[in-house]
Design an enzyme around this catalytic site. Structure first.
Site, mmCIF file in Angstrom:
data_model
loop_
_atom_site.group_PDB
_atom_site.id
_atom_site.type_symbol
_atom_site.label_atom_id
_atom_site.label_comp_id
_atom_site.label_asym_id
_atom_site.label_seq_id
_atom_site.Cartn_x
_atom_site.Cartn_y
_atom_site.Cartn_z
ATOM 1 N N HIS A 1 42.183 53.626 -28.969
ATOM 2 C CA HIS A 1 43.603 53.372 -28.731
ATOM 3 C C HIS A 1 44.410 53.558 -30.013
ATOM 4 C CE1 HIS A 1 43.308 50.993 -24.722
ATOM 5 N NE2 HIS A 1 42.219 51.714 -24.906
ATOM 6 N N CYS B 1 41.585 57.286 -24.095
ATOM 7 C CA CYS B 1 40.645 56.369 -23.436
ATOM 8 C C CYS B 1 40.213 56.900 -22.065
ATOM 9 C CB CYS B 1 41.260 54.976 -23.360
ATOM 10 S SG CYS B 1 40.012 53.670 -23.147
ATOM 11 N N GLU C 1 47.551 53.750 -30.538
ATOM 12 C CA GLU C 1 48.904 53.183 -30.601
ATOM 13 C C GLU C 1 48.943 51.869 -31.376
ATOM 14 O OE1 GLU C 1 46.760 50.997 -27.966
ATOM 15 O OE2 GLU C 1 47.085 53.135 -27.706
#
Length: 382
Positions: A356, A266, A358
């Protein structure tokens, strides 16, 4: 921001956009006033992770899903130690939360942390307004103190607030002291992670792969990074305008000079873009949600991904670019609007993605990127 937690359920509230558009509803969370940049998130779930994502610092989040708060708030899902959003906008808040992990209602948590919100407004109309005219400054005013105040006076308060463009915010949300997230199981690698607004799940995903993560402040120097003797270096997500992040850009250039395996997410992707000589720019209304289609051009695979970014890298999609650190190319692209969603160097072990991976909250399609980072460190060690 001024807040009170009393009388929220019945208090009137008004949302004022900087272009003069006004929405009236009821208070949600704390009662008072708050300001920020109005943005919308398209996720139908994962509101707890959204609220605690440091990348939302100084932003007022509008939820496009109408019903919010039905699973309450638990103590396991926060991505940081506090709620970071400046304000929260929902259409139909849940009256009673229902989930086996719920500890309290979302309304209660917002009030407890002093987050001013508004409910009962037409969030579809507000979202369309932001989509057509772009993200803009906004104020939420709730409670009896604002009854009778002229709309012109509220608008003047909104228009006096700073813009997001040019905002240098990463140091405001990052850790002040270095801390370590130990590897889960056998330790295989050490990574220095520069915290620009890191989410808690990110070092956890690395720890799951045998990485000991040393999380450093946003103000860390190249010397600080290499003091931990890293096998790899990571640059996190975070808020603000990447054009202001000269310090992290200089640190990343130092890492690139040493050709240490590097991974950015990001804000870290925007930092890599700047380090390579590309520009950055502000998107009209940004990408925020957990359902954005991105193509990994290295494999051709399309992933559904979680996003939270209002800025993007200005890099050519159709060619390889020569940089001071070797050849670079766009590795990922958003299929909705062709925005750059990833970069990679072809002559040294460095890559980044704008979204993102994760998966907090969101799908798990992009978890392989952490494995790709591990592979780079394995190859470098070999």
């Amino acid at each position: 921001m001024t807040t009170s937690t009393r009388g929220a359920a019945k208090a009137p509230a008004v949302l004022v956009l900087e272009d003069g558009r006004i929405f009236r509803g009821r208070a949600y969370g704390a009662v008072g006033e708050t300001f920020g940049e109005a943005v919308f998130s398209t996720g139908m779930t994962g509101y707890q992770e959204t609220l605690t994502d440091p990348s939302y610092h100084r932003q007022v989040v509008v939820m496009t899903a109408p019903h919010v708060g039905n699973t309450g708030v638990n103590d396991e899902d926060p991505e940081s130690s506090r709620i970071w959003v400046a304000g929260y906008v929902v259409r139909d808040p849940a009256r009673v939360p229902s989930n086996w992990r719920s500890r309290r209602s979302l309304d209660e948590e917002l009030a407890k942390q002093g987050v001013v919100g508004i409910s009962g407004i037409d969030t579809r109309a507000l979202t369309r307004h932001l989509r057509e005219r772009g993200a803009m400054r906004v104020g939420i005013f709730s409670g009896e103190a604002w009854v009778g105040i002229r709309d012109e006076a509220l608008l003047a308060k909104v228009q006096a607030q700073p813009q997001m463009k040019g905002a240098n915010l990463s140091a405001e949300v990052a850790t002040k002291e270095t801390y370590v997230v130990p590897a889960i199981g056998e330790k295989r690698f050490t990574v220095a992670a520069v915290d620009l607004g890191i989410k808690g799940m990110t070092p956890h995903r690395m720890a799951e792969r045998g990485i000991e993560v040393h999380v450093l402040p946003a103000t860390a120097t190249v010397e600080d990074v290499y003091a931990v003797q890293p096998d790899g270096v990571f640059f996190s997500n975070g808020p603000g305008d990447p054009a202001t992040a000269d310090g992290p850009v200089a640190v990343m250039q130092g890492v690139l000079e040493r050709k240490t395996p590097l991974f950015g997410i990001c804000f870290g992707n925007q930092i890599l873009g700047r380090a390579l000589g590309f520009g950055t720019y502000k998107l009209k209304y940004g990408h925020r949600g957990i359902n954005q289609p991105v193509q990994d051009r290295t494999t051709g695979k399309v992933e559904i991904t979680a996003h939270n970014h209002g800025f993007a890298v200005d890099a050519p999609l159709d060619k390889v670019t020569e940089t001071a650190y070797g050849r670079a190319e766009v590795s990922h692209v958003c299929l909705n609007d062709n925005v750059v969603e990833g970069l990679q160097l072809l002559d040294q072990p460095a890559f980044s993605v704008q979204y993102h991976p994760e998966a907090a909250a969101g799908p798990h399609d992009a978890a392989y990127l952490f494995d790709r980072f591990v592979s780079l460190m394995e190859a470098e060690r070999a």
